[in-house]
Enzyme design. Structure first.
Site, PDB file in Angstrom:
ATOM      1  N   THR A 181      14.128  21.417  37.845  1.00  0.00           N
ATOM      2  CA  THR A 181      14.753  22.556  37.179  1.00  0.00           C
ATOM      3  C   THR A 181      13.939  23.843  37.318  1.00  0.00           C
ATOM      4  OG1 THR A 181      13.752  21.863  35.088  1.00  0.00           O
ATOM      5  CG2 THR A 181      15.988  21.137  35.521  1.00  0.00           C
TER       6      THR A 181
ATOM      7  N   HIS B 160       4.205  16.852  35.744  1.00  0.00           N
ATOM      8  CA  HIS B 160       4.963  15.758  36.341  1.00  0.00           C
ATOM      9  C   HIS B 160       4.076  14.709  36.981  1.00  0.00           C
ATOM     10  CE1 HIS B 160       8.664  18.614  36.786  1.00  0.00           C
ATOM     11  NE2 HIS B 160       8.463  18.194  35.554  1.00  0.00           N
TER      12      HIS B 160
ATOM     13  N   ILE C 221      20.552  18.040  38.809  1.00  0.00           N
ATOM     14  CA  ILE C 221      19.543  18.990  39.299  1.00  0.00           C
ATOM     15  C   ILE C 221      18.179  18.386  39.030  1.00  0.00           C
ATOM     16  CG2 ILE C 221      18.379  21.190  39.000  1.00  0.00           C
ATOM     17  CD1 ILE C 221      20.858  22.585  38.679  1.00  0.00           C
ATOM     18  N   ASP C 222      17.523  17.940  40.082  1.00  0.00           N
ATOM     19  CA  ASP C 222      16.153  17.449  39.984  1.00  0.00           C
ATOM     20  C   ASP C 222      15.246  18.603  40.404  1.00  0.00           C
ATOM     21  OD1 ASP C 222      14.052  15.688  39.651  1.00  0.00           O
ATOM     22  OD2 ASP C 222      14.127  14.993  41.721  1.00  0.00           O
TER      23      ASP C 222
ATOM     24  N   GLU D 256      22.229  11.810  33.938  1.00  0.00           N
ATOM     25  CA  GLU D 256      21.210  12.368  33.053  1.00  0.00           C
ATOM     26  C   GLU D 256      21.817  13.057  31.837  1.00  0.00           C
ATOM     27  OE1 GLU D 256      17.083  14.930  33.417  1.00  0.00           O
ATOM     28  OE2 GLU D 256      18.607  15.173  34.956  1.00  0.00           O
TER      29      GLU D 256
ATOM     30  N   SER E  62      10.887  18.321  42.774  1.00  0.00           N
ATOM     31  CA  SER E  62      12.056  17.454  42.950  1.00  0.00           C
ATOM     32  C   SER E  62      11.877  16.359  43.998  1.00  0.00           C
ATOM     33  CB  SER E  62      13.293  18.299  43.300  1.00  0.00           C
ATOM     34  OG  SER E  62      13.313  18.640  44.678  1.00  0.00           O
TER      35      SER E  62
ATOM     36  N   ASP F 252      15.513   9.732  38.968  1.00  0.00           N
ATOM     37  CA  ASP F 252      14.475  10.562  39.593  1.00  0.00           C
ATOM     38  C   ASP F 252      13.923   9.946  40.876  1.00  0.00           C
ATOM     39  OD1 ASP F 252      14.396  12.762  37.861  1.00  0.00           O
ATOM     40  OD2 ASP F 252      13.167  11.667  36.414  1.00  0.00           O
TER      41      ASP F 252
ATOM     42  N   ARG G 152       3.098  10.175  42.495  1.00  0.00           N
ATOM     43  CA  ARG G 152       3.509  10.630  41.156  1.00  0.00           C
ATOM     44  C   ARG G 152       2.747   9.755  40.180  1.00  0.00           C
ATOM     45  NH1 ARG G 152       8.436  13.553  38.986  1.00  0.00           N
ATOM     46  NH2 ARG G 152       8.771  12.808  36.856  1.00  0.00           N
TER      47      ARG G 152
ATOM     48  N   ASP H 108      21.132  12.421  39.457  1.00  0.00           N
ATOM     49  CA  ASP H 108      20.374  13.520  38.864  1.00  0.00           C
ATOM     50  C   ASP H 108      21.017  14.802  39.381  1.00  0.00           C
ATOM     51  OD1 ASP H 108      18.616  15.327  37.799  1.00  0.00           O
ATOM     52  OD2 ASP H 108      16.817  14.227  38.351  1.00  0.00           O
TER      53      ASP H 108
ATOM     54  N   ASP I 139      23.486  21.964  35.689  1.00  0.00           N
ATOM     55  CA  ASP I 139      23.384  20.525  35.419  1.00  0.00           C
ATOM     56  C   ASP I 139      24.744  19.930  35.049  1.00  0.00           C
ATOM     57  OD1 ASP I 139      21.036  19.081  35.783  1.00  0.00           O
ATOM     58  OD2 ASP I 139      20.090  19.860  33.981  1.00  0.00           O
TER      59      ASP I 139
ATOM     60  N   LYS J 223      10.368  16.071  47.765  1.00  0.00           N
ATOM     61  CA  LYS J 223       9.095  15.495  48.218  1.00  0.00           C
ATOM     62  C   LYS J 223       9.317  14.200  48.986  1.00  0.00           C
ATOM     63  CE  LYS J 223       7.250  15.626  44.045  1.00  0.00           C
ATOM     64  NZ  LYS J 223       8.161  16.540  43.332  1.00  0.00           N
TER      65      LYS J 223
END
Length: 336
Positions: free
Chosen positions: A132, A222, A129-130, A71, A246, A276, A263, A127, A48, A249
């Protein structure tokens, strides 16, 4: 004649490619069976910070006046307590940047991500690392970068190091970079390839929701998987969902691997973060799809660091989008 955001597009692609390379190096060096058994998240922390430092330093070099909504901040890397982590991050950053960076320069680059966002001017959102948990499993994660101008997303780049280039060949080439600029369409290219050729991507042409497939989070924390199942039943969907972590999608829907991404809120208080969704949002739009919140309203990126004006996210192709929104509203009536 110059092309709109031509330089920004090229710089964003370079930044995401280099950050993706760092993330892959972290996984190769630091993630092992012991890490997963102990649920040790330190490799994600290293990746990150390293990815954010790489992206922010590249953006500063080319666009020094552009603020960044990121982030991370550097507080966990400061002082003696942060020395070991700081040294590891600096070492990794210096494997991919053109000019070696000192520890102070790395920390300053990370802290360029503290901008508050808003509705005027231009700023980037990142972001590093979306996804993790997907990263730790060696599955799907993404490096996501977007440019927002006067509250509107104008450019998005998503690097997906583990995503198959062709989902019909899951064991084939992996590593996808998706990119879109407002009004110019959406494209994918192979990540970390000598070839710079790009292929246009478009959403599916499924016209009846009962023939559609969902793309869902692996992690139920999520998105509300129970409500997803009720919506699927309401729409008559029987196909198995595509599950991945992440903003990959968004890319799956943008290129027609799946038809619907939901989501849904897990509680009434949770507010989505702009990093995100910003890059995935424009890529879906430019691929011919639609994105909204659960009330059918466009995502509003002008409110700062969060999507405080919105609840949840719905993405689908234009044929079935309104039907999906109606099913979501029926299922969630009076709930949020």
């Amino acid at each position: 004649m110059s092309v709109y955001l031509e330089k920004e597009r090229a710089v964003a692609i370079e930044a995401v490619e280099r950050a993706s390379r760092v993330c892959k190096a972290v996984f190769k060096q630091l993630v092992n069976e012991e890490t997963l058994t102990k649920k040790d998240k330190s490799p994600v922390t290293v990746a990150d910070f390293s990815a954010q430092a790489v992206v922010n330093s590249i953006l500063e070099k080319h666009f020094p006046d552009d603020p960044i909504v990121g982030e991370e901040d550097s507080k966990d890397l400061q002082g003696e307590d942060g020395r070991v982590l700081r040294e590891r991050v600096v070492e990794l950053v210096n494997t991919t940047v053109d000019k070696p960076m000192s520890a102070e320069e790395v920390l300053r680059a990370i802290d360029r991500g503290q901008y508050k966002g808003g509705s005027s001017g231009r700023h980037w959102t990142l972001d590093p690392i979306d996804g993790t948990k997907g990263f730790l499993r060696g599955e799907q994660f993404a490096v996501c970068l977007a440019l927002i101008v006067d509250g509107q997303v104008q450019l998005g780049v998503v690097g997906c190091p583990n995503l198959p280039y062709d989902m019909s060949k899951p064991e084939g080439d992996k590593g996808v970079l998706a990119v879109a600029v407002q009004g110019q369409g959406a494209f994918q290219r192979k990540l970390d390839s000598d070839s710079r050729s790009e292929q246009p991507i478009v959403v599916s042409n499924v016209e009846d929701a009962c023939n559609a497939s969902f793309c869902e989070s692996v992690e139920s924390g999520h998105s509300n998987h129970g409500d997803n199942a009720k919506i699927a039943e309401l729409l008559g969907i029987s196909k198995q969902s595509v599950r991945m972590d992440s903003q990959c999608k968004y890319i799956a829907v943008a290129r027609g691997d799946a038809d619907i991404y939901l989501r849904l809120p897990v509680d009434s208080k949770y507010v989505e973060k702009i990093w995100d969704h910003a890059a995935g949002n424009i890529i879906i739009h430019e691929a011919g799809g639609h994105v909204s919140d659960i009330n059918g309203q466009p995502l509003d990126f002008s409110k700062g660091r969060t999507l405080s004006a919105n609840k949840g996210v719905i993405a689908a192709n234009s044929y079935i989008f309104e039907t999906v929104v109606a099913a979501v509203q029926t299922t969630l009536a009076n709930k949020y």
